[in-house]
Each structure stands twice: as structure tokens, then as C-alpha cells.
Design an enzyme around this catalytic site. Structure first.
Site, PDB file in Angstrom:
ATOM      1  CG  ASP A  24      -0.274  -0.046   2.541  1.00 60.03           C
ATOM      2  OD1 ASP A  24       0.923   0.307   2.632  1.00 60.03           O
ATOM      3  OD2 ASP A  24      -0.936  -0.415   3.527  1.00 60.03           O
ATOM      4  CB  ALA A  25       0.108   4.837   0.162  1.00 60.86           C
TER       5      ALA A  25
END
Length: 139
Positions: A24-25
């Protein structure tokens, strides 16, 4: 001997490098990707027994479907980690296989999982017995 020691000694191993696309980010592996790693490891386990999903479908008219999944997320894997998936058969019944799997980074356990996989006939998706050959190989 503890369950961890048994898994360590009898497990099939699959190594994975965590890529950017897996995260994810924040650089942590997205939770659904662990399911992909675990599925790949079970497929490789089957192939190590001398079978493939395709060959079992063609020769026996069977497939495997996930009947139950239990996962414990202990610590995250992160971008560029080299992780290992350990897979072992915890139990085998007439129409199902119960797998215990662990994902770890070196000695650190990240995920502990238990999957029940049912054997079904492809034409009607009803439970059926595992092929005798596969049953014998697991004993």
C-alpha cells in the site's frame, strides 16, 4: 517436539520478494496479497506431490475449493522484504486437506494461517473423495 518445530522440519518452502505492487502507500504488504502468497504456496505443494490443478481436473474431474480460512496477522511484511511461506499438511480427510502455513521474514513470524481445502467434482461442485494416489502420497 513443538508444532513450530514440526512445521519447520516438514514444510515445503516458497520464497517471495515483496515488490512495490504488493504494498500500500505506506510500503506495507496489502492484506489480500498474503492470500495470494499462501495460495501459490499450496499450488506449489501440490506440484511437489507430482500433480497440478489442471492434471487433476483432466484425469479425475476434480478441483479444490477453499472451505475455511483462518489467518493471524502478527507483523507486516514491507517493500523489498524477502519472505518465506512454509506449508505443511496438518490433517487429511476423505474429501479435504487441512493446511497449516506460516509466512515469515527470517525467524520472525508475520502470518499464521490454517486453510481447509475441499475436493469437489467439477461437473456439480459436490464434495468427493481425494484421488487414492494423492491420499497415499500424503500418508
Amino acid at each position: 517436539m513443538t508444532d513450530t518445530q514440526t512445521l519447520e522440519q516438514t514444510a515445503m518452502r516458497y520464497r517471495v520478494r515483496v515488490f512495490y505492487e504488493d504494498t500500500d502507500a505506506s510500503g506495507v504488504v496489502y492484506h489480500a496479497n498474503y492470500l495470494k502468497y499462501l495460495e501459490r504456496a499450496r499450488t506449489l505443494w501440490l506440484e511437489a506431490q507430482g500433480h497440478s490443478h489442471r492434471s487433476l481436473a483432466e484425469s479425475h474431474g476434480i478441483a479444490f475449493t477453499l472451505a475455511d480460512a483462518k489467518l493471524q496477522f502478527k507483523q507486516p511484511a514491507r517493500l523489498d522484504d524477502d519472505i518465506e511461506v512454509l506449508t505443511t499438511v496438518a490433517d487429511q480427510r476423505r474429501a479435504r486437506i487441512i493446511f497449516e502455513q506460516t509466512i515469515r521474514r527470517e525467524k520472525t513470524v508475520l502470518i499464521q494461517a490454517r486453510f481447509t481445502v475441499a475436493c469437489v467434482r467439477i461437473h456439480d461442485f459436490r464434495p468427493c473423495a481425494l484421488p487414492e494416489l494423492l491420499q497415499k502420497e500424503m500418508q
